[in-house]
Scaffold this motif. Structure first.
Motif, short mmCIF file in Angstrom:
data_model
loop_
_atom_site.label_atom_id
_atom_site.label_comp_id
_atom_site.label_asym_id
_atom_site.label_seq_id
_atom_site.Cartn_x
_atom_site.Cartn_y
_atom_site.Cartn_z
N ASP A 29 -46.17 64.54 11.02
CA ASP A 29 -45.78 65.14 9.75
C ASP A 29 -45.54 66.62 9.98
O ASP A 29 -46.36 67.30 10.62
CB ASP A 29 -46.88 64.97 8.69
N GLY A 30 -44.42 67.11 9.47
CA GLY A 30 -44.15 68.54 9.50
C GLY A 30 -43.90 69.13 10.87
O GLY A 30 -44.14 70.33 11.07
N TRP A 31 -43.41 68.33 11.82
CA TRP A 31 -43.17 68.86 13.16
C TRP A 31 -42.18 70.02 13.06
O TRP A 31 -41.07 69.86 12.58
CB TRP A 31 -42.60 67.80 14.09
N THR A 32 -42.60 71.20 13.50
CA THR A 32 -41.75 72.38 13.44
C THR A 32 -41.93 73.20 14.71
O THR A 32 -43.05 73.40 15.17
CB THR A 32 -42.10 73.27 12.22
N ALA A 33 -40.81 73.65 15.26
CA ALA A 33 -40.83 74.61 16.36
C ALA A 33 -40.56 75.98 15.74
O ALA A 33 -39.49 76.21 15.19
CB ALA A 33 -39.77 74.27 17.40
N HIS A 34 -41.55 76.85 15.80
CA HIS A 34 -41.44 78.20 15.23
C HIS A 34 -41.01 79.15 16.35
O HIS A 34 -41.82 79.50 17.20
CB HIS A 34 -42.79 78.65 14.68
N ASP A 35 -39.75 79.52 16.35
CA ASP A 35 -39.21 80.40 17.39
C ASP A 35 -39.51 81.85 17.01
O ASP A 35 -39.22 82.28 15.92
CB ASP A 35 -37.71 80.18 17.54
N ASP A 36 -40.15 82.58 17.93
CA ASP A 36 -40.48 83.95 17.55
C ASP A 36 -40.00 85.02 18.52
O ASP A 36 -39.77 86.14 18.12
CB ASP A 36 -41.98 84.12 17.27
N THR A 39 -46.05 73.29 15.41
CA THR A 39 -47.08 72.91 14.46
C THR A 39 -46.70 71.56 13.88
O THR A 39 -45.52 71.26 13.69
CB THR A 39 -47.25 73.93 13.31
N ALA A 40 -47.72 70.74 13.63
CA ALA A 40 -47.51 69.42 13.04
C ALA A 40 -48.87 68.77 12.85
O ALA A 40 -49.90 69.26 13.33
CB ALA A 40 -46.66 68.55 13.97
N LYS A 97 -54.82 64.59 13.00
CA LYS A 97 -55.17 65.83 13.70
C LYS A 97 -53.96 66.76 13.77
O LYS A 97 -52.86 66.33 14.10
CB LYS A 97 -55.64 65.53 15.12
N PRO A 98 -54.20 68.04 13.49
CA PRO A 98 -53.10 69.02 13.57
C PRO A 98 -52.96 69.60 14.97
O PRO A 98 -53.90 69.57 15.77
CB PRO A 98 -53.54 70.11 12.59
N ILE A 99 -51.78 70.13 15.25
CA ILE A 99 -51.57 70.92 16.46
C ILE A 99 -51.00 72.27 16.06
O ILE A 99 -50.34 72.42 15.03
CB ILE A 99 -50.63 70.26 17.49
N ASP A 100 -51.26 73.25 16.89
CA ASP A 100 -50.65 74.57 16.82
C ASP A 100 -50.67 75.04 18.27
O ASP A 100 -51.68 75.54 18.75
CB ASP A 100 -51.45 75.50 15.91
N VAL A 101 -49.59 74.79 18.97
CA VAL A 101 -49.56 74.99 20.43
C VAL A 101 -48.37 75.85 20.83
O VAL A 101 -47.27 75.71 20.28
CB VAL A 101 -49.55 73.62 21.16
N ARG A 102 -48.61 76.78 21.75
CA ARG A 102 -47.55 77.65 22.25
C ARG A 102 -46.63 76.88 23.20
O ARG A 102 -47.08 75.99 23.93
CB ARG A 102 -48.14 78.85 23.00
N VAL A 103 -45.35 77.24 23.16
CA VAL A 103 -44.35 76.61 24.02
C VAL A 103 -43.35 77.66 24.50
O VAL A 103 -43.25 78.74 23.91
CB VAL A 103 -43.58 75.48 23.29
N ALA A 104 -42.66 77.31 25.54
CA ALA A 104 -41.51 78.09 26.00
C ALA A 104 -40.36 77.11 26.19
O ALA A 104 -40.56 75.99 26.68
CB ALA A 104 -41.82 78.82 27.30
N HIS A 105 -39.20 77.52 25.75
CA HIS A 105 -38.00 76.70 25.89
C HIS A 105 -36.95 77.51 26.65
O HIS A 105 -36.73 78.68 26.35
CB HIS A 105 -37.42 76.33 24.52
N HIS A 106 -36.31 76.87 27.61
CA HIS A 106 -35.21 77.50 28.34
C HIS A 106 -33.92 76.77 27.98
O HIS A 106 -33.82 75.55 28.19
CB HIS A 106 -35.45 77.45 29.84
#
Length: 144
Positions: free
Chosen positions: A79-86, A102-103, A110-119
């Motif tokens: 639910d609410g899967w979002t990639a927050h680009d900053d 976040t989702a 269970k929620p997640i709030d995890v850092r990612v890097a995208h190339h």
């Protein structure tokens, strides 16, 4: 505000082929759930790599392949899967985005709030390649 701190007219941003602008449109389309707009940012022969250890690990090709095997699957499990680009780092056709997911997992709650890097690699105004880097253990922990 634009990525460089300048204000964009919507039509300029919407039609821009600058690599960072193309990538930003992809994130906006994803956050809005607009798969048609997301597919419009992808090259016909796009190569989209989800990291080993990630639940959807693998390489996907074609805009339809990416949205059906990645975005639609995330929507089924979260639910609410979002990639927050900053943060964007752009050089030529390469764009690296530091972001976070976040989702809430539908099965476990269970929620997640995890850092990612995208190339991303952008050519001719379209994303031709994507590679994900993420702490897959945090994502999997939310699924169990």
């Amino acid at each position: 505000m634009g990525l460089s701190g300048m204000t964009y007219e919507y039509t300029d941003f919407a039609n821009s082929t600058a690599p960072a602008d193309v990538v930003r449109r992809q994130y906006l389309a994803s956050a809005a759930g607009d798969l048609e707009a997301l597919r419009a940012t992808l090259a016909p022969d796009v190569e989209w790599k989800e990291m080993a250890g990630f639940p959807l690990a693998g390489t996907y090709r074609t805009p339809d392949g990416v949205t059906s095997h990645v975005m639609e699957q995330l929507g089924k499990e979260w639910d609410g899967w979002t990639a927050h680009d900053d943060t964007y780092v752009a050089e030529g056709e390469n764009v690296v985005v530091l972001a976070r997911y976040t989702a809430t997992n539908k099965a476990t709650g269970k929620p997640i709030d995890v850092r990612v890097a995208h190339h991303f690699v952008v050519r001719g105004g379209l994303i031709v390649r994507f590679e994900q880097f993420v702490d897959t253990a945090k994502v999997r922990d939310a699924m169990t």
